[in-house]
Design a protein around this motif. Sequence first.
Motif, short mmCIF file in Angstrom:
data_model
loop_
_atom_site.label_atom_id
_atom_site.label_comp_id
_atom_site.label_asym_id
_atom_site.label_seq_id
_atom_site.Cartn_x
_atom_site.Cartn_y
_atom_site.Cartn_z
N SER A 165 0.80 -0.97 0.15
CA SER A 165 -0.03 0.11 0.03
C SER A 165 0.70 1.27 0.00
CB SER A 165 -0.91 0.17 1.21
OG SER A 165 -0.16 0.52 2.38
N PRO A 166 0.42 2.50 -0.15
CA PRO A 166 1.10 3.83 0.15
C PRO A 166 1.52 4.00 1.46
CG PRO A 166 -1.41 4.27 -0.25
CD PRO A 166 -1.29 2.75 -0.52
N LEU A 167 0.96 3.36 2.51
CA LEU A 167 1.26 3.55 3.98
C LEU A 167 2.66 3.23 4.09
CD1 LEU A 167 -1.91 2.47 5.63
CD2 LEU A 167 -1.38 4.95 5.02
N PRO A 168 3.63 4.05 4.83
CA PRO A 168 4.63 3.80 5.38
C PRO A 168 4.74 2.64 6.24
CG PRO A 168 4.58 6.04 5.34
CD PRO A 168 3.21 5.59 4.96
N ALA A 169 3.92 2.54 7.16
CA ALA A 169 3.70 1.49 7.77
C ALA A 169 3.77 -0.01 7.52
CB ALA A 169 2.58 1.50 8.97
N HIS A 170 3.16 -0.01 6.24
CA HIS A 170 3.09 -1.32 5.29
C HIS A 170 4.57 -1.55 4.57
CE1 HIS A 170 -1.45 -0.99 5.35
NE2 HIS A 170 -0.97 -1.69 6.71
N LEU A 171 5.46 -0.87 4.68
CA LEU A 171 6.76 -0.93 4.04
C LEU A 171 7.84 -2.10 4.91
CD1 LEU A 171 7.93 2.63 2.64
CD2 LEU A 171 6.84 0.52 1.42
N TYR A 172 7.47 -2.24 6.29
CA TYR A 172 8.13 -3.01 7.09
C TYR A 172 7.28 -4.29 7.56
CZ TYR A 172 11.48 0.59 6.27
OH TYR A 172 12.16 1.38 5.59
N TYR A 173 7.87 -5.37 7.47
CA TYR A 173 7.04 -6.62 7.82
C TYR A 173 7.62 -7.04 9.18
CZ TYR A 173 7.13 -5.82 2.64
OH TYR A 173 6.91 -5.40 1.42
N ASP A 174 6.89 -6.26 10.21
CA ASP A 174 7.21 -6.66 11.44
C ASP A 174 6.02 -7.36 11.99
OD1 ASP A 174 5.75 -4.39 11.78
OD2 ASP A 174 7.54 -3.26 12.32
N ASP A 175 6.13 -7.41 13.56
CA ASP A 175 4.92 -7.81 14.39
C ASP A 175 3.51 -7.07 13.92
OD1 ASP A 175 7.52 -8.63 15.97
OD2 ASP A 175 6.24 -10.10 16.52
N LEU A 176 3.73 -5.93 14.20
CA LEU A 176 2.80 -4.73 13.72
C LEU A 176 2.17 -5.05 12.44
CD1 LEU A 176 4.19 -1.58 15.35
CD2 LEU A 176 2.40 -3.11 16.55
N PHE A 177 3.09 -5.35 11.47
CA PHE A 177 2.48 -5.54 10.06
C PHE A 177 1.46 -6.87 10.03
CE2 PHE A 177 2.74 -7.84 6.00
CZ PHE A 177 2.25 -6.88 5.19
N TYR A 178 1.95 -8.07 10.75
CA TYR A 178 1.13 -8.96 10.74
C TYR A 178 -0.24 -8.96 11.56
CZ TYR A 178 4.75 -11.16 7.60
OH TYR A 178 5.28 -11.30 6.54
N SER A 179 -0.05 -8.15 12.53
CA SER A 179 -1.28 -7.96 13.45
C SER A 179 -2.39 -6.94 12.68
CB SER A 179 -0.78 -7.66 14.80
OG SER A 179 -0.34 -6.48 15.05
N ASP A 180 -1.88 -6.28 11.70
CA ASP A 180 -2.75 -5.23 11.33
C ASP A 180 -3.53 -5.60 10.14
OD1 ASP A 180 -3.74 -2.88 10.28
OD2 ASP A 180 -1.84 -1.73 9.89
N ARG A 181 -4.77 -5.61 10.28
CA ARG A 181 -5.59 -6.28 9.21
C ARG A 181 -5.57 -5.35 7.85
NH1 ARG A 181 -10.85 -4.36 9.10
NH2 ARG A 181 -11.62 -6.32 7.84
N SER A 182 -5.34 -3.93 8.20
CA SER A 182 -5.60 -2.87 7.29
C SER A 182 -4.71 -3.04 5.97
CB SER A 182 -5.13 -1.68 7.82
OG SER A 182 -3.74 -1.56 7.91
N ALA A 183 -3.61 -4.15 6.39
CA ALA A 183 -2.59 -4.54 5.37
C ALA A 183 -3.27 -5.14 4.05
CB ALA A 183 -1.50 -5.32 5.54
N LYS A 184 -4.76 -5.81 4.49
CA LYS A 184 -5.38 -6.66 3.28
C LYS A 184 -6.32 -5.89 3.01
CE LYS A 184 -3.18 -10.90 2.78
NZ LYS A 184 -2.92 -11.33 1.62
N THR A 185 -7.15 -4.86 3.56
CA THR A 185 -8.28 -4.34 3.34
C THR A 185 -8.35 -2.61 3.18
OG1 THR A 185 -8.59 -3.54 5.79
CG2 THR A 185 -9.37 -5.91 5.14
N TRP A 186 -6.94 -2.20 3.25
CA TRP A 186 -7.09 -0.69 2.95
C TRP A 186 -7.65 -0.20 1.83
CZ3 TRP A 186 -4.95 1.87 -1.07
CH2 TRP A 186 -4.06 1.05 -1.97
#
Length: 257
Positions: A165-186
């Motif tokens: 996605s365009p979100l900076p938070a979705h550029l790094y694949y850490d614990d927060l990434f895998y717990s954040d459903r917005s990576a699949k729904t944004w």
Amino acid sequence: MHKFIAIGDVHAEWDTFWEALRAASCVDADGLPTPPVRLGRYQVVVIGDLVHPKSPEAYTRLTGCDPFDMNDEDHRLIAAREQVRQLEKLQRYQAAAPHAVHVILGNHDDAVLDPRFVLGTSGGLKHVEFDPEHGGLLLPPPLHGWMSHFPRELRVGRLQFAHVSPLPAHLYYDDLFYSDRSAKTWFRDTPDYVDMAGLVFGVYGHTKTDGGVLLHHAPTGQPLFAIIDALTEREYLEVLYDAAAEVPLRGVSVVPF
């Protein structure tokens, strides 16, 4: 003006991947870039997730092991070696035109480089063929070094290519990434993220959508972004873009092959 040929998540569907590049006139009979790619007129962008077939059937196609069993040491090693062979082929392809062939780092690629997380399919299959702690093969150092330099995004003017996605938070694949459903729904919940990021157009993968490539338009009717995890649907994206023009986005096409 350049033509960008963007191909979605590969997930070891290598035969289909090379077919897409042939259909786009980007690879020759020797597996090397064609003149338009070498000259930089065509820019090839692979949106990430080169590794890890998505299903047992896909592992069977890759390995010839029928049925494929990740718990079988021989099956695991064949799966790893077949992927290594194709990764080396892509590495040679990119090395022949590094200015025009771009490979974005996907979360599955990152998990092979640093196996902190064991990824798997919705059916329960675990991708451990490159995880030595689970009996997998260590990625060869030359490939590890090459993949370690994959960018997390590619920006050309106000055009962006990224895995999620365009979100900076979705550029790094850490614990927060895998717990954040917005990576699949944004792209359904907050599609205006692309406009908020100051982009004229964005190209992303990571999530398979119904019906192949998803091309989203702004209320004005202008194309805003595409979700292109559609290689198995035999589709890729072409973008005509001129960063120096007043209206830089010159055309967007979903291409079946």
